[in-house]
Design an enzyme around this catalytic site. Structure first.
Site, PDB file in Angstrom:
ATOM      1  N   ASP A 134       8.256  36.441 -35.831  1.00 54.30           N
ATOM      2  CA  ASP A 134       9.132  37.393 -36.571  1.00 54.30           C
ATOM      3  C   ASP A 134       8.132  37.998 -37.547  1.00 54.30           C
ATOM      4  O   ASP A 134       7.877  37.286 -38.570  1.00 54.30           O
ATOM      5  CB  ASP A 134      10.460  36.797 -37.267  1.00 54.30           C
ATOM      6  CG  ASP A 134      11.466  37.890 -37.521  1.00 54.30           C
ATOM      7  OD1 ASP A 134      10.907  38.883 -37.603  1.00 54.30           O
ATOM      8  OD2 ASP A 134      12.557  37.367 -37.689  1.00 54.30           O
ATOM      9  N   THR A 139      14.285  41.352 -43.016  1.00 56.93           N
ATOM     10  CA  THR A 139      13.762  42.857 -43.272  1.00 56.93           C
ATOM     11  C   THR A 139      14.639  43.293 -44.436  1.00 56.93           C
ATOM     12  O   THR A 139      14.292  44.423 -45.376  1.00 56.93           O
ATOM     13  CB  THR A 139      13.961  43.723 -41.903  1.00 56.93           C
ATOM     14  OG1 THR A 139      13.320  43.074 -40.954  1.00 56.93           O
ATOM     15  CG2 THR A 139      13.182  45.170 -42.116  1.00 56.93           C
ATOM     16  N   HIS A 224      25.956  36.402 -41.874  1.00 60.54           N
ATOM     17  CA  HIS A 224      24.933  35.617 -40.756  1.00 60.54           C
ATOM     18  C   HIS A 224      25.477  34.180 -40.704  1.00 60.54           C
ATOM     19  O   HIS A 224      24.576  33.492 -39.946  1.00 60.54           O
ATOM     20  CB  HIS A 224      23.547  35.872 -41.440  1.00 60.54           C
ATOM     21  CG  HIS A 224      22.903  37.021 -41.302  1.00 60.54           C
ATOM     22  ND1 HIS A 224      21.727  37.450 -41.709  1.00 60.54           N
ATOM     23  CD2 HIS A 224      23.287  38.223 -40.893  1.00 60.54           C
ATOM     24  CE1 HIS A 224      21.311  38.772 -41.503  1.00 60.54           C
ATOM     25  NE2 HIS A 224      22.519  39.264 -41.117  1.00 60.54           N
TER      26      HIS A 224
HETATM   27  P1  AMP Z   1      18.853  35.271 -42.833  1.00 57.93           P
HETATM   28  O1  AMP Z   1      18.267  36.098 -44.241  1.00 57.93           O
HETATM   29  O2  AMP Z   1      18.430  33.886 -43.117  1.00 57.93           O
HETATM   30  O3  AMP Z   1      20.471  35.377 -42.650  1.00 57.93           O
HETATM   31  O4  AMP Z   1      18.212  35.734 -41.693  1.00 57.93           O
HETATM   32  C1  AMP Z   1      18.040  36.857 -41.346  1.00 57.93           C
HETATM   33  C2  AMP Z   1      18.222  37.011 -39.595  1.00 57.93           C
HETATM   34  O5  AMP Z   1      19.446  36.989 -39.425  1.00 57.93           O
HETATM   35  C3  AMP Z   1      17.714  38.389 -38.924  1.00 57.93           C
HETATM   36  O6  AMP Z   1      16.453  38.137 -38.475  1.00 57.93           O
HETATM   37  C4  AMP Z   1      18.628  38.463 -37.878  1.00 57.93           C
HETATM   38  O7  AMP Z   1      17.921  38.154 -36.631  1.00 57.93           O
HETATM   39  C5  AMP Z   1      19.549  37.216 -37.985  1.00 57.93           C
HETATM   40  N1  AMP Z   1      20.943  37.754 -38.125  1.00 57.93           N
HETATM   41  C6  AMP Z   1      21.423  39.189 -38.221  1.00 57.93           C
HETATM   42  N2  AMP Z   1      22.781  39.206 -37.804  1.00 57.93           N
HETATM   43  C7  AMP Z   1      23.177  37.815 -37.718  1.00 57.93           C
HETATM   44  C8  AMP Z   1      24.315  37.501 -37.205  1.00 57.93           C
HETATM   45  N3  AMP Z   1      25.634  38.104 -37.428  1.00 57.93           N
HETATM   46  N4  AMP Z   1      24.443  36.056 -37.189  1.00 57.93           N
HETATM   47  C9  AMP Z   1      23.328  35.265 -37.480  1.00 57.93           C
HETATM   48  N5  AMP Z   1      21.946  35.741 -37.545  1.00 57.93           N
HETATM   49  C10 AMP Z   1      21.979  37.035 -37.573  1.00 57.93           C
HETATM   50 MG    MG Z   2      14.331  37.478 -38.339  1.00 59.63          MG
END
Ligand code: AMP
Ligand code: MG
Length: 338
Positions: A134, A139, A224
């Protein structure tokens, strides 16, 4: 040509493997590119088909790392988050020019075509041995000015063997200067390398067993993970203090170095079919495990990185210092009954 800090960790056996050395150099170069972009006046952000944001730094970091991997390990497939299809459309030629200019600051002789090729090197399929990347995890955090991670892992037969995670905005555990790279090698340990002085410091999880002492960590983005499960768990454990919130896989590294102790991620019902990406977890998992912690799915099984670019059989992830793992799994099983 990879950017190399004058690291002082050369005597450490665990990072003498060719794989670890190349991965550390590539992630370091990508970290420099990301900070270069972040410190520029304004940087363009595009929206992907799934509406998530992507910046010129995401593409640039992927180009730098894939270029290094393709030269050092031409037989190894790389499964990375970004692809260059949007960039070859005429209306994005200026953006492609900006990405190339960023990469050229670190690798002056690289052409625009080579940048596209390097980004697309990361669009392979998994094999018994593969890398997953990644280029910028979190991002949204990168854009907001918060935490983000450059996460690279080597997987063999479904198990992560090497994890290298660059966190340019995270304070080092020793002197607080910004920027660290976590390195974990299966069976050999884990540590963080300071991006400012190259010092390597071994890290380990906290040994707390009293749930009330534990610091919980969660995503900044509320969609998330299913926070209703977490709220019930908080009650069962008697937690009253607010969790730390942080973007990206840096959450795993915070557990690995004892800054946090528990991270639960449960797919929301409306996203159950979406599934987690391998590159969002692979590096983080080995960093926690080598620090003495534990990571599993909600049934207590290891995450399976042999199924493709998604953790396709997974409905949730629990990472912690290992001591309360079983207890928390049992509580989650109770919560899931309702
Ligand atoms: P975090 O900051 O740990 O939540 O992680 C960011 C990552 O969450 C990104 O790289 C996405 O691929 C992932 N992401 C985006 N939307 C979702 C979702 N609805 N459920 C779980 N992961 C997600
Ligand atoms: Mg990611």
């Amino acid at each position: 040509m990879l950017f190399l800090y004058t690291f002082t960790h050369n005597s450490l056996a665990m990072i003498q493997d060719k794989e670890a050395k190349i991965a550390i150099a590539a992630v370091t170069t990508a970290a420099k590119l990301c900070q270069q972009v972040r410190h520029s006046q304004a940087f363009p952000t595009l929206q992907k088909a799934d509406t998530s944001p992507v910046t010129i730094a995401d593409f640039g970091a992927q180009a730098v790392i894939c270029q290094a991997l393709s030269e050092a390990f031409p037989q190894d497939p790389v499964i990375a988050e970004e692809d260059a299809s949007i960039l070859i459309q005429p209306e994005f030629s200026a953006i492609l020019g900006q990405i190339t200019a960023q990469v050229q600051q670190l690798t002056p002789q690289i052409s625009q075509e080579a940048v596209i090729q390097a980004i697309n090197w990361g669009n392979a399929q998994i094999a018994p041995r593969y890398w997953t990347l990644d280029p910028i995890d979190g991002t949204k955090g990168f854009i907001r000015g918060d935490q983000y991670a450059i996460a690279l892992a080597l997987v063999e037969n479904g198990t992560v063997k090497l994890g290298v995670m660059g966190c340019p905005a995270l304070p080092s555990i020793t002197d607080g200067t910004l920027g660290v790279i976590f390195v974990a090698v299966r069976g050999q340990g884990v540590g963080e390398i300071s991006l400012s002085n190259g010092e390597f410091t071994p890290i380990q999880v906290n040994a707390f067993s009293d749930p009330k002492q534990l610091v919980r960590i969660e995503s900044v983005e509320s969609t998330h993970s299913d926070r209703s499960v977490q709220a019930i768990l908080d009650q069962m454990l008697g937690w009253t203090q607010l969790p730390t919130s942080m973007d990206s896989q840096a959450k795993y590294s915070e557990i690995a170095r004892g800054k946090a102790d528990l991270y639960l991620r449960v797919l929301l019902p409306q996203f159950k079919t979406k599934k987690e990406n391998i590159w969002d977890h692979a590096a983080g998992v080995i960093i926690v495990e080598e620090a003495g912690g534990k990571v599993s799915d909600l049934d207590g099984k290891p995450l399976d990185f042999s199924l493709g670019s998604k953790l396709s059989e997974n409905r949730g992830i629990l990472a912690n210092n290992g001591i309360i793992h079983q207890q928390v799994l049992e509580m989650i099983a109770e919560i899931e009954k309702y």
